[in-house]
Design a protein around this motif. Structure first.
Motif, PDB file in Angstrom:
ATOM      1  N   LYS A  72       0.833  -1.205   0.000  1.00 44.31           N
ATOM      2  CA  LYS A  72       0.000   0.000   0.000  1.00 44.31           C
ATOM      3  C   LYS A  72       0.866   1.252   0.000  1.00 44.31           C
ATOM      4  CE  LYS A  72      -4.021   1.922   2.410  1.00 44.31           C
ATOM      5  NZ  LYS A  72      -4.948   1.726   3.553  1.00 44.31           N
ATOM      6  N   GLU A  73       1.947   1.234   0.768  1.00 45.53           N
ATOM      7  CA  GLU A  73       2.849   2.388   0.823  1.00 45.53           C
ATOM      8  C   GLU A  73       3.527   2.622  -0.517  1.00 45.53           C
ATOM      9  OE1 GLU A  73       6.806   3.957   3.283  1.00 45.53           O
ATOM     10  OE2 GLU A  73       5.607   2.292   4.084  1.00 45.53           O
ATOM     11  N   LEU A  74       3.965   1.551  -1.161  1.00 40.91           N
ATOM     12  CA  LEU A  74       4.628   1.689  -2.460  1.00 40.91           C
ATOM     13  C   LEU A  74       3.661   2.213  -3.527  1.00 40.91           C
ATOM     14  CD1 LEU A  74       6.812  -1.553  -2.608  1.00 40.91           C
ATOM     15  CD2 LEU A  74       7.585   0.782  -2.158  1.00 40.91           C
ATOM     16  N   ALA A  75       2.452   1.690  -3.541  1.00 38.07           N
ATOM     17  CA  ALA A  75       1.465   2.139  -4.532  1.00 38.07           C
ATOM     18  C   ALA A  75       1.148   3.619  -4.336  1.00 38.07           C
ATOM     19  CB  ALA A  75       0.200   1.293  -4.431  1.00 38.07           C
ATOM     20  N   ALA A  76       1.012   4.034  -3.083  1.00 43.15           N
ATOM     21  CA  ALA A  76       0.714   5.435  -2.791  1.00 43.15           C
ATOM     22  C   ALA A  76       1.887   6.335  -3.153  1.00 43.15           C
ATOM     23  CB  ALA A  76       0.356   5.590  -1.313  1.00 43.15           C
ATOM     24  N   LEU A  77       3.093   5.871  -2.880  1.00 41.83           N
ATOM     25  CA  LEU A  77       4.282   6.665  -3.184  1.00 41.83           C
ATOM     26  C   LEU A  77       4.427   6.879  -4.688  1.00 41.83           C
ATOM     27  CD1 LEU A  77       6.885   8.049  -2.308  1.00 41.83           C
ATOM     28  CD2 LEU A  77       7.973   5.794  -2.202  1.00 41.83           C
ATOM     29  N   ALA A  78       4.212   5.828  -5.462  1.00 45.41           N
ATOM     30  CA  ALA A  78       4.295   5.955  -6.921  1.00 45.41           C
ATOM     31  C   ALA A  78       3.219   6.896  -7.444  1.00 45.41           C
ATOM     32  CB  ALA A  78       4.162   4.579  -7.567  1.00 45.41           C
ATOM     33  N   ARG A  79       2.028   6.787  -6.887  1.00 48.67           N
ATOM     34  CA  ARG A  79       0.922   7.636  -7.328  1.00 48.67           C
ATOM     35  C   ARG A  79       1.219   9.108  -7.040  1.00 48.67           C
ATOM     36  NH1 ARG A  79      -2.608   4.806  -5.109  1.00 48.67           N
ATOM     37  NH2 ARG A  79      -2.782   5.941  -3.138  1.00 48.67           N
ATOM     38  N   ARG A  80       1.731   9.407  -5.852  1.00 45.86           N
ATOM     39  CA  ARG A  80       2.033  10.795  -5.478  1.00 45.86           C
ATOM     40  C   ARG A  80       3.173  11.380  -6.308  1.00 45.86           C
ATOM     41  NH1 ARG A  80       1.870   8.752  -0.188  1.00 45.86           N
ATOM     42  NH2 ARG A  80       4.152   8.969  -0.072  1.00 45.86           N
ATOM     43  N   SER A  81       4.146  10.544  -6.607  1.00 50.67           N
ATOM     44  CA  SER A  81       5.338  11.043  -7.293  1.00 50.67           C
ATOM     45  C   SER A  81       5.181  11.098  -8.807  1.00 50.67           C
ATOM     46  CB  SER A  81       6.531  10.159  -6.938  1.00 50.67           C
ATOM     47  OG  SER A  81       6.316   8.825  -7.380  1.00 50.67           O
ATOM     48  N   GLY A  82       4.138  10.470  -9.343  1.00 52.67           N
ATOM     49  CA  GLY A  82       3.941  10.448 -10.788  1.00 52.67           C
ATOM     50  C   GLY A  82       4.902   9.540 -11.505  1.00 52.67           C
ATOM     51  N   LEU A  83       5.499   8.593 -10.761  1.00 59.53           N
ATOM     52  CA  LEU A  83       6.435   7.647 -11.352  1.00 59.53           C
ATOM     53  C   LEU A  83       5.726   6.346 -11.699  1.00 59.53           C
ATOM     54  CD1 LEU A  83       9.365   8.254  -8.856  1.00 59.53           C
ATOM     55  CD2 LEU A  83       9.377   8.871 -11.287  1.00 59.53           C
ATOM     56  N   ARG A  84       6.282   5.584 -12.636  1.00 60.78           N
ATOM     57  CA  ARG A  84       5.724   4.293 -12.993  1.00 60.78           C
ATOM     58  C   ARG A  84       6.215   3.244 -11.990  1.00 60.78           C
ATOM     59  NH1 ARG A  84       4.304   7.725 -15.860  1.00 60.78           N
ATOM     60  NH2 ARG A  84       2.803   7.701 -14.171  1.00 60.78           N
ATOM     61  N   LEU A  85       5.278   2.512 -11.430  1.00 58.83           N
ATOM     62  CA  LEU A  85       5.578   1.342 -10.604  1.00 58.83           C
ATOM     63  C   LEU A  85       4.896   0.161 -11.268  1.00 58.83           C
ATOM     64  CD1 LEU A  85       6.555  -0.169  -8.060  1.00 58.83           C
ATOM     65  CD2 LEU A  85       4.445   0.585  -6.914  1.00 58.83           C
ATOM     66  N   MET A  86       5.669  -0.850 -11.629  1.00 54.92           N
ATOM     67  CA  MET A  86       5.132  -2.009 -12.342  1.00 54.92           C
ATOM     68  C   MET A  86       5.606  -3.285 -11.664  1.00 54.92           C
ATOM     69  SD  MET A  86       5.460  -2.899 -16.383  1.00 54.92           S
ATOM     70  CE  MET A  86       5.296  -4.573 -17.000  1.00 54.92           C
ATOM     71  N   ILE A  87       4.676  -4.239 -11.519  1.00 59.70           N
ATOM     72  CA  ILE A  87       4.978  -5.509 -10.864  1.00 59.70           C
ATOM     73  C   ILE A  87       5.089  -6.593 -11.928  1.00 59.70           C
ATOM     74  CG2 ILE A  87       4.193  -7.218  -9.181  1.00 59.70           C
ATOM     75  CD1 ILE A  87       3.029  -3.612  -8.991  1.00 59.70           C
ATOM     76  N   GLY A  88       6.041  -7.521 -11.725  1.00 58.46           N
ATOM     77  CA  GLY A  88       6.309  -8.562 -12.709  1.00 58.46           C
ATOM     78  C   GLY A  88       5.341  -9.726 -12.664  1.00 58.46           C
ATOM     79  N   HIS A  89       4.073  -9.454 -12.919  1.00 63.85           N
ATOM     80  CA  HIS A  89       3.073 -10.520 -13.060  1.00 63.85           C
ATOM     81  C   HIS A  89       3.087 -10.946 -14.530  1.00 63.85           C
ATOM     82  CE1 HIS A  89       0.892  -8.687  -9.345  1.00 63.85           C
ATOM     83  NE2 HIS A  89       1.832  -9.540  -8.992  1.00 63.85           N
ATOM     84  N   ILE A  90       4.050 -11.788 -14.864  1.00 63.40           N
ATOM     85  CA  ILE A  90       4.409 -12.043 -16.262  1.00 63.40           C
ATOM     86  C   ILE A  90       3.283 -12.657 -17.081  1.00 63.40           C
ATOM     87  CG2 ILE A  90       5.428 -14.299 -15.719  1.00 63.40           C
ATOM     88  CD1 ILE A  90       7.527 -13.706 -17.881  1.00 63.40           C
ATOM     89  N   LEU A  91       2.414 -13.464 -16.457  1.00 62.04           N
ATOM     90  CA  LEU A  91       1.358 -14.104 -17.234  1.00 62.04           C
ATOM     91  C   LEU A  91       0.354 -13.100 -17.798  1.00 62.04           C
ATOM     92  CD1 LEU A  91       0.616 -17.392 -15.263  1.00 62.04           C
ATOM     93  CD2 LEU A  91       1.828 -17.111 -17.427  1.00 62.04           C
TER      94      LEU A  91
END
Length: 356
Positions: free
Chosen positions: A118-137
């Motif tokens: 939750k903290e990482l998702a919020a931080l990316a949202r506030r900063s306008g940076l791309r956060l992507m998780i490796g859900h390869i399927l």
């Protein structure tokens, strides 16, 4: 479920990357695959790993530079990082990278605790940076075709999904089979259903070590009546990566271990239910044509395209948070080892703890 911003097509070629450079953190077996893909996309800027021999081998094959993580954080030529370390380090490394102004790709799971995700998702949202998780399927061409088929009504109403992800070995020291293998199938099931589960029932088997499950069976129920079952195991004699989808008018099997032209099979079986009798009409499976692309390469390409185009990744922080919520709830049930728990507005979860 997905972000409202339009995603770049998975099959679009990589556009002008504007010299964007990615540093790969952790160059083990999977990290080396990320290195290769970013190098092939002409976006590999640096690598960081504790094993100097591994780094030397990578530099000889793919170029780039050897930097420490601390050097990467302050290196202006590096705009993004890809994290492929042990899961316990994901949160700290991803957080520090985001705080340093870097876009972040992090292998699954996003974090081992819901509050961290939750903290990482919020931080990316506030900063306008791309956060992507490796859900390869989510980037597999067979999954893309399956998702389109279901959305178009090609199998009728979605009734049930069953995922089997089993193999012998690859037993991890810090996470159990739920956190290691579960993110794959939870991610694709949530995407196909389009909602979060309202009920969760989990059974963990502890055959090798106390307190760390090596087999898990997860049952999910969804608001519109869909049901899903996920079977995970490190104690299975043969490798099995298969998703079965049952609809009211047809069934589909996505078998990632099959040959490419047999990975996605449509079974147009019909089951008719009358007041006093039922009838089953069987039909031969129909192979569905899918474009042949490497899923990991598509995943890396998508990350770069999202940075360049300012689009949200398909598997962004919010998607990672939804997956982590399910995993964390199931994990908590296994740790508590008792009864029924109701969390208002989230998940009803039941757990039976099997110590064998």
């Amino acid at each position: 479920m997905e972000n409202s911003k339009e995603h770049p097509s998975l099959f679009d070629r990589l556009g002008n990357s504007d010299g964007l450079q990615v540093a790969v953190i952790g160059c083990g077996a999977w990290g080396k695959n990320l290195v290769r893909c970013f190098a092939e996309l002409n976006c590999l800027g640096a690598v960081a790993d504790h094993h100097s021999a591994t780094v030397a081998e990578i530099l000889a094959l793919h170029g780039g530079q050897a930097l420490t993580f601390e050097q990467i954080l302050v290196e202006p030529s590096i705009q993004a990082v890809a994290i492929a370390t042990q899961p316990s380090r994901h949160f700290d490394l991803a957080k520090r990278a985001l705080l340093s102004g870097k876009h972040v790709f992090v292998e699954k799971p996003l974090a081992l605790e819901f509050r961290q995700a939750k903290e990482l998702a919020a931080l990316a949202r506030r900063s306008g940076l791309r956060l992507m998780i490796g859900h390869i399927l989510r980037f597999h061409p067979a999954f893309a075709r399956l998702q389109t088929l279901i959305a178009s009504g090609g199998i009728g109403r979605l009734l049930r999904l069953e995922a089997n992800r089993k193999n012998l070995g690859a037993i991890r020291s810090e996470e159990d089979v739920l956190w290691c293998l579960g993110p794959h199938d939870v991610s694709i099931i949530l995407a196909l259903v389009g909602s979060q589960p309202t009920e969760l029932h989990v059974v963990g088997g502890y055959h090798l070590r106390q307190g760390r499950a090596d087999t898990v069976t997860l049952h999910l129920a969804f608001p519109a009546g869909e049901r899903a079952q996920v079977n995970l195991s490190w104690l299975h004699p043969v490798k099995e990566h298969r998703l079965t989808v049952i609809g009211s008018e047809a069934m589909v099997v996505f078998d990632d271990g099959a040959q490419w032209d047999r990975k996605l099979l449509l079974y147009p079986h019909i089951v008719k239910v009358a007041e006093n009798a039922t009838a089953t009409i069987r039909a031969e499976p129909v192979p569905l044509t899918i474009e042949q692309h490497e899923p990991l390469k598509l995943e890396c390409q998508h990350f770069i395209n999202c940075i360049v185009q300012g689009s949200e990744p398909i598997t962004n922080g919010e998607e990672g948070l939804r997956v982590t919520q399910v995993l964390a709830e199931a994990s908590a049930m296994m740790k508590r080892g008792h009864g029924l728990r109701t969390t208002p507005g989230r998940v009803n979860a039941r757990h039976h703890h099997l110590d064998v």
